[in-house]
Write an enzyme that holds these catalytic residues in place. Structure first.
Site, PDB file in Angstrom:
ATOM      1  N   ILE A  32      -2.297  -5.999  11.222  1.00 21.27           N
ATOM      2  CA  ILE A  32      -2.347  -5.550  12.821  1.00 21.27           C
ATOM      3  C   ILE A  32      -3.449  -4.265  12.868  1.00 21.27           C
ATOM      4  CG2 ILE A  32      -0.596  -3.799  13.114  1.00 21.27           C
ATOM      5  CD1 ILE A  32       0.318  -5.387  15.408  1.00 21.27           C
ATOM      6  N   ASN A  87       0.465   0.510  -1.882  1.00 20.91           N
ATOM      7  CA  ASN A  87       0.999   1.872  -1.781  1.00 20.91           C
ATOM      8  C   ASN A  87       2.358   2.066  -1.968  1.00 20.91           C
ATOM      9  OD1 ASN A  87      -1.922   2.621  -0.935  1.00 20.91           O
ATOM     10  ND2 ASN A  87      -1.297   1.899   1.199  1.00 20.91           N
ATOM     11  N   GLY A  93       0.752   6.848   0.984  1.00 20.65           N
ATOM     12  CA  GLY A  93       0.195   6.408   2.311  1.00 20.65           C
ATOM     13  C   GLY A  93       1.267   5.073   2.662  1.00 20.65           C
ATOM     14  N   GLN A  94       2.151   4.915   1.930  1.00 25.08           N
ATOM     15  CA  GLN A  94       3.142   3.671   2.361  1.00 25.08           C
ATOM     16  C   GLN A  94       4.075   4.025   3.589  1.00 25.08           C
ATOM     17  OE1 GLN A  94       6.173   2.353  -0.744  1.00 25.08           O
ATOM     18  NE2 GLN A  94       6.546   0.621   0.543  1.00 25.08           N
ATOM     19  N   HIS A 100       4.472  -4.567  -0.114  1.00 19.94           N
ATOM     20  CA  HIS A 100       3.349  -5.636   0.416  1.00 19.94           C
ATOM     21  C   HIS A 100       2.075  -5.139  -0.387  1.00 19.94           C
ATOM     22  CE1 HIS A 100       3.859  -1.879   3.015  1.00 19.94           C
ATOM     23  NE2 HIS A 100       2.418  -1.871   2.998  1.00 19.94           N
ATOM     24  N   LEU A 101       1.321  -6.272  -0.642  1.00 23.77           N
ATOM     25  CA  LEU A 101       0.000  -6.071  -1.397  1.00 23.77           C
ATOM     26  C   LEU A 101      -1.122  -6.305  -0.372  1.00 23.77           C
ATOM     27  CD1 LEU A 101      -1.448  -5.891  -4.207  1.00 23.77           C
ATOM     28  CD2 LEU A 101      -1.332  -8.499  -3.996  1.00 23.77           C
TER      29      LEU A 101
HETATM   30  P1  AMP Z   1       1.126   0.726   4.136  1.00 26.68           P
HETATM   31  O1  AMP Z   1       0.679   1.907   5.194  1.00 26.68           O
HETATM   32  O2  AMP Z   1       0.441   0.613   2.851  1.00 26.68           O
HETATM   33  O3  AMP Z   1       2.515   0.758   4.207  1.00 26.68           O
HETATM   34  O4  AMP Z   1       0.793  -0.502   5.027  1.00 26.68           O
HETATM   35  C1  AMP Z   1       1.434  -0.854   6.171  1.00 26.68           C
HETATM   36  C2  AMP Z   1       0.412  -2.035   6.905  1.00 26.68           C
HETATM   37  O5  AMP Z   1       1.248  -2.735   7.808  1.00 26.68           O
HETATM   38  C3  AMP Z   1      -0.682  -0.861   7.839  1.00 26.68           C
HETATM   39  O6  AMP Z   1      -1.850  -1.627   7.345  1.00 26.68           O
HETATM   40  C4  AMP Z   1      -0.239  -1.522   9.113  1.00 26.68           C
HETATM   41  O7  AMP Z   1      -1.572  -1.706   9.896  1.00 26.68           O
HETATM   42  C5  AMP Z   1       0.442  -2.869   9.170  1.00 26.68           C
HETATM   43  N1  AMP Z   1       1.118  -3.225  10.088  1.00 26.68           N
HETATM   44  C6  AMP Z   1       2.071  -2.453  10.587  1.00 26.68           C
HETATM   45  N2  AMP Z   1       2.929  -3.114  11.603  1.00 26.68           N
HETATM   46  C7  AMP Z   1       2.203  -4.515  11.670  1.00 26.68           C
HETATM   47  C8  AMP Z   1       2.634  -5.398  12.390  1.00 26.68           C
HETATM   48  N3  AMP Z   1       3.528  -5.627  13.236  1.00 26.68           N
HETATM   49  N4  AMP Z   1       1.863  -6.755  11.767  1.00 26.68           N
HETATM   50  C9  AMP Z   1       0.948  -6.810  11.185  1.00 26.68           C
HETATM   51  N5  AMP Z   1       0.768  -5.465  10.272  1.00 26.68           N
HETATM   52  C10 AMP Z   1       1.290  -4.634  10.500  1.00 26.68           C
END
Ligand code: AMP
Ligand code: ZN
Length: 114
Positions: A32, A87, A93-94, A100-101
């Site tokens: 997103i 992450n 940074g998770q 998720h990859l």
């Molecule tokens: P991380 O910071 O590695 O946990 O990555 C989480 C990712 O999820 C970030 O890049 C966000 O931009 C993405 N994200 C959060 N909410 C959504 C959503 N509703 N749809 C798609 N991506 C999302």
């Protein structure tokens, strides 16, 4: 499915997203808040938080996430290269607690990452 998990809700289509790949083991959708021209998230359907929580039964799906990422990178013509990142944990940074990859491509990347 974990009822409190954002990505489980995306898999169940309870929250809208741009899903671009699905099979019985994994699903992938557009991030997103893209950090590159291509920024896709690939998840196992099974809910677990990070590599730190993975068990031997998760070995195949963790491998499959990478092969699906390579397939999507070819589909997107990421000929100059692409980056795949997990992450794991807040210190890395998770922010979403479902493994998720990240698949990022379409721009030049630096090393080491920030
Ligand atoms: P991380 O910071 O590695 O946990 O990555 C989480 C990712 O999820 C970030 O890049 C966000 O931009 C993405 N994200 C959060 N909410 C959504 C959503 N509703 N749809 C798609 N991506 C999302
Ligand atoms: Zn989940």
């Amino acid at each position: 499915m974990n009822a409190d998990c954002l990505f489980c809700k995306i898999a169940a289509k309870q929250i809208p997203s741009k899903i671009i790949y699905e099979d019985p083991d994994v699903f992938a959708f557009e991030d997103i808040s893209p950090q590159a021209p291509t920024h896709i998230l690939l998840c196992p359907r099974k809910h677990f938080v990070s590599l730190d929580d993975a068990t031997p039964e998760d070995q195949a799906v963790i491998g499959k996430l990478h092969l699906v990422a390579a397939h999507l990178a070819r589909e997107r013509n990421l000929l100059a290269g692409y980056r795949t990142v997990f992450n794991n944990g807040a210190g890395a940074g998770q922010s979403v607690s479902h493994l998720h990859l990240h698949l990022l491509g379409g721009r030049q990347f630096r090393w080491p990452p920030g």
